[in-house]
Scaffold this active site. Structure first.
Site, PDB file in Angstrom:
ATOM      1  N   PHE A 299      15.815 -16.070  50.179  1.00  8.85           N
ATOM      2  CA  PHE A 299      14.414 -16.111  49.758  1.00  8.85           C
ATOM      3  C   PHE A 299      13.938 -17.556  49.663  1.00  8.85           C
ATOM      4  CE2 PHE A 299      11.185 -16.619  46.414  1.00  8.85           C
ATOM      5  CZ  PHE A 299      10.179 -15.842  46.972  1.00  8.85           C
TER       6      PHE A 299
ATOM      7  N   ASP B   8      22.153 -12.290  51.900  1.00 11.24           N
ATOM      8  CA  ASP B   8      21.221 -11.435  51.159  1.00 11.24           C
ATOM      9  C   ASP B   8      19.792 -11.742  51.574  1.00 11.24           C
ATOM     10  OD1 ASP B   8      20.815  -9.589  48.641  1.00 11.24           O
ATOM     11  OD2 ASP B   8      19.374 -11.232  48.444  1.00 11.24           O
TER      12      ASP B   8
ATOM     13  N   TYR C  80      10.818 -10.858  51.909  1.00  6.83           N
ATOM     14  CA  TYR C  80      10.955 -12.302  52.120  1.00  6.83           C
ATOM     15  C   TYR C  80      10.239 -12.777  53.375  1.00  6.83           C
ATOM     16  CZ  TYR C  80      14.801 -11.757  48.729  1.00  6.83           C
ATOM     17  OH  TYR C  80      15.563 -11.461  47.635  1.00  6.83           O
TER      18      TYR C  80
ATOM     19  N   LYS D 262      16.297  -5.010  51.784  1.00  2.81           N
ATOM     20  CA  LYS D 262      15.754  -4.235  50.668  1.00  2.81           C
ATOM     21  C   LYS D 262      14.458  -3.541  51.077  1.00  2.81           C
ATOM     22  CE  LYS D 262      17.498  -7.867  47.600  1.00  2.81           C
ATOM     23  NZ  LYS D 262      17.565  -8.986  48.568  1.00  2.81           N
TER      24      LYS D 262
ATOM     25  N   HIS E  41      14.228  -2.367  46.330  1.00  2.00           N
ATOM     26  CA  HIS E  41      13.974  -3.709  45.789  1.00  2.00           C
ATOM     27  C   HIS E  41      13.510  -3.672  44.335  1.00  2.00           C
ATOM     28  CE1 HIS E  41      12.750  -7.978  47.266  1.00  2.00           C
ATOM     29  NE2 HIS E  41      13.138  -8.017  46.009  1.00  2.00           N
TER      30      HIS E  41
ATOM     31  N   TYR F 104      21.372 -12.518  41.098  1.00  2.00           N
ATOM     32  CA  TYR F 104      20.509 -13.489  41.781  1.00  2.00           C
ATOM     33  C   TYR F 104      19.971 -14.473  40.753  1.00  2.00           C
ATOM     34  CZ  TYR F 104      16.207 -10.859  40.424  1.00  2.00           C
ATOM     35  OH  TYR F 104      15.191 -10.227  39.742  1.00  2.00           O
ATOM     36  N   SER F 105      19.390 -15.569  41.233  1.00  2.00           N
ATOM     37  CA  SER F 105      18.960 -16.683  40.368  1.00  2.00           C
ATOM     38  C   SER F 105      20.121 -17.174  39.514  1.00  2.00           C
ATOM     39  CB  SER F 105      17.776 -16.276  39.483  1.00  2.00           C
ATOM     40  OG  SER F 105      16.619 -16.067  40.251  1.00  2.00           O
TER      41      SER F 105
ATOM     42  N   LEU G   4      21.758 -19.783  39.717  1.00  2.00           N
ATOM     43  CA  LEU G   4      21.694 -21.223  39.473  1.00  2.00           C
ATOM     44  C   LEU G   4      20.403 -21.609  38.766  1.00  2.00           C
ATOM     45  CD1 LEU G   4      23.037 -22.407  42.942  1.00  2.00           C
ATOM     46  CD2 LEU G   4      24.294 -22.221  40.805  1.00  2.00           C
ATOM     47  N   GLY G   5      19.730 -20.623  38.180  1.00  2.00           N
ATOM     48  CA  GLY G   5      18.413 -20.868  37.610  1.00  2.00           C
ATOM     49  C   GLY G   5      17.395 -20.371  38.605  1.00  2.00           C
ATOM     50  N   SER G   6      16.435 -21.185  38.968  1.00  2.35           N
ATOM     51  CA  SER G   6      15.435 -20.747  39.936  1.00  2.35           C
ATOM     52  C   SER G   6      14.665 -21.933  40.471  1.00  2.35           C
ATOM     53  CB  SER G   6      14.461 -19.767  39.276  1.00  2.35           C
ATOM     54  OG  SER G   6      13.446 -19.378  40.168  1.00  2.35           O
ATOM     55  N   HIS G   7      14.104 -21.763  41.671  1.00  3.31           N
ATOM     56  CA  HIS G   7      13.101 -22.701  42.145  1.00  3.31           C
ATOM     57  C   HIS G   7      11.930 -22.632  41.164  1.00  3.31           C
ATOM     58  CE1 HIS G   7      12.505 -18.743  44.007  1.00  3.31           C
ATOM     59  NE2 HIS G   7      11.253 -18.946  43.676  1.00  3.31           N
TER      60      HIS G   7
END
Length: 338
Positions: free
Chosen positions: A25, A51, A56, A85, A118, A217-218, A220-223
């Site tokens: 994504f 994934d 997306y 998804k 999704h 998912y996320s 590592l945190g997020s954008h």
């Protein structure tokens, strides 16, 4: 690297899923060509679990990367594990196969390894990804999610996908599927936001008890997309505790966050379009966190979500399964996770 001999988890339908996946994504401002480049890099460094999703809108680019890597001999199709998804505008049972076949056409593949619902929330069918009315409110649809699941089971029977699962379901929504009369296939997994600030311990325990894999998912945190991430959200990878543990192991905070999930029995997705970080994210199998490390990271949980949007809707009533009303209020905040 043959997937059968790589680091994988057994799914409840007998198939294998690599425990570390590459997320594709990207926000709108990132060129779609980057998804192609990053996916190629990810495969080159060792990722075999990719994934993605119809939502997306970059499956053509990702699919081209897969085909290029198969063509140059880096991997065979059976080495790869590809997830897509079914988006919320395709949850009517007669539209489920159409959505999956659209993804397959964009990808240039005959089948996917995993297809997920999704979101457990249906939106008005049509070409708009997020349909809105004149006042800007999301237009929802009334769909029995159990009928959606039956349509997804048929896609598995047709060979369009090897495994089927869900995303962003809570335990009550999972139970709707699990307790459905005539259930043919259980969800193999539930993909949700999961990281040290939202460790999903109760949901993880429930999923394990039902032989359903939790996919994070996320991780590592997020954008920091302002559309759904508050500007004052904490930076996970700047967390002092993660940095201290990372220094002790001579690793990065991101590698510690990923390793944390693996040691909990969670399949984890790592998303980056930066070549150095993609390589770094794959290097999480040659060290181990101590029980004390794990306990300390567990203590970071604050039930904080990065990936959420709030939509305010009036007079909403959604029936998910016969006799079950998910929402019936005059004004609600609907949290949708991507």
């Amino acid at each position: 690297m043959d997937r059968k001999h790589s680091r994988s988890v057994n799914l409840n339908d007998g198939n294998l899923m690599p425990v570390l996946g590459f997320g594709t994504f990207a926000p709108d401002e990132i060129p779609k060509s980057k998804a192609n480049e990053a996916t190629k890099i990810a495969i080159d460094v060792g990722f075999r679990h990719i994934d993605a999703a119809y939502f997306y809108q970059n499956e053509e680019e990702v699919g081209q990367a897969l085909r290029d890597k198969m063509a140059d001999g880096t991997v065979k199709r059976e080495d790869l594990f590809y997830t897509t998804k079914i988006w919320s505008t395709f949850l009517r049972p007669e539209l489920v196969r159409q959505c999956l076949e659209r993804s397959l056409k964009k990808l240039g593949l005959d089948y996917v390894d995993l297809c997920l619902i999704h979101e457990p929330i249906a939106m008005k069918p049509g070409e708009e990804l997020v349909p809105k009315d004149a006042s800007g409110k999301i237009i929802l649809d009334v769909v029995d999610i159990c009928d959606t699941w039956e349509a997804l089971e048929k896609c598995k029977d047709l060979g369009l996908t090897k495994s089927i699962g869900v995303s962003n379901f809570n335990h009550k929504q999972l139970e709707l599927i699990l307790n459905k009369p005539g259930l043919k296939y259980k969800p193999v997994c539930n993909q949700v936001e999961c990281h040290p600030y939202l460790n999903q311990s109760k949901l993880l325990e429930f999923c394990k008890s039902k032989d359903i894999v939790l996919v994070a998912y996320s991780a590592l945190g997020s954008h920091r997309d302002p559309n759904w991430v508050s500007s004052d959200s904490p930076y996970l990878l700047e967390e002092p505790i993660l940095k201290t543990i990372a220094k002790k192991h001579n690793r990065s905070p991101g590698q510690v966050a990923l390793r944390y999930q693996l040691q909990r029995g969670v399949v984890v997705l790592a998303k980056s379009f930066n070549e150095k970080r993609i390589k770094e994210n794959f290097e999480v199998f040659d060290f181990e966190l101590t029980p004390e490390d794990m306990k300390v990271i567990d203590g970071l949980n604050r039930n904080f979500r990065y990936d959420s949007m709030s939509f305010f809707l009036l007079s909403v009533s959604i029936d998910i399964c016969p006799g079950t009303v998910l929402f019936q209020v005059r004004r609600i905040t609907l949290i949708i996770h991507f």
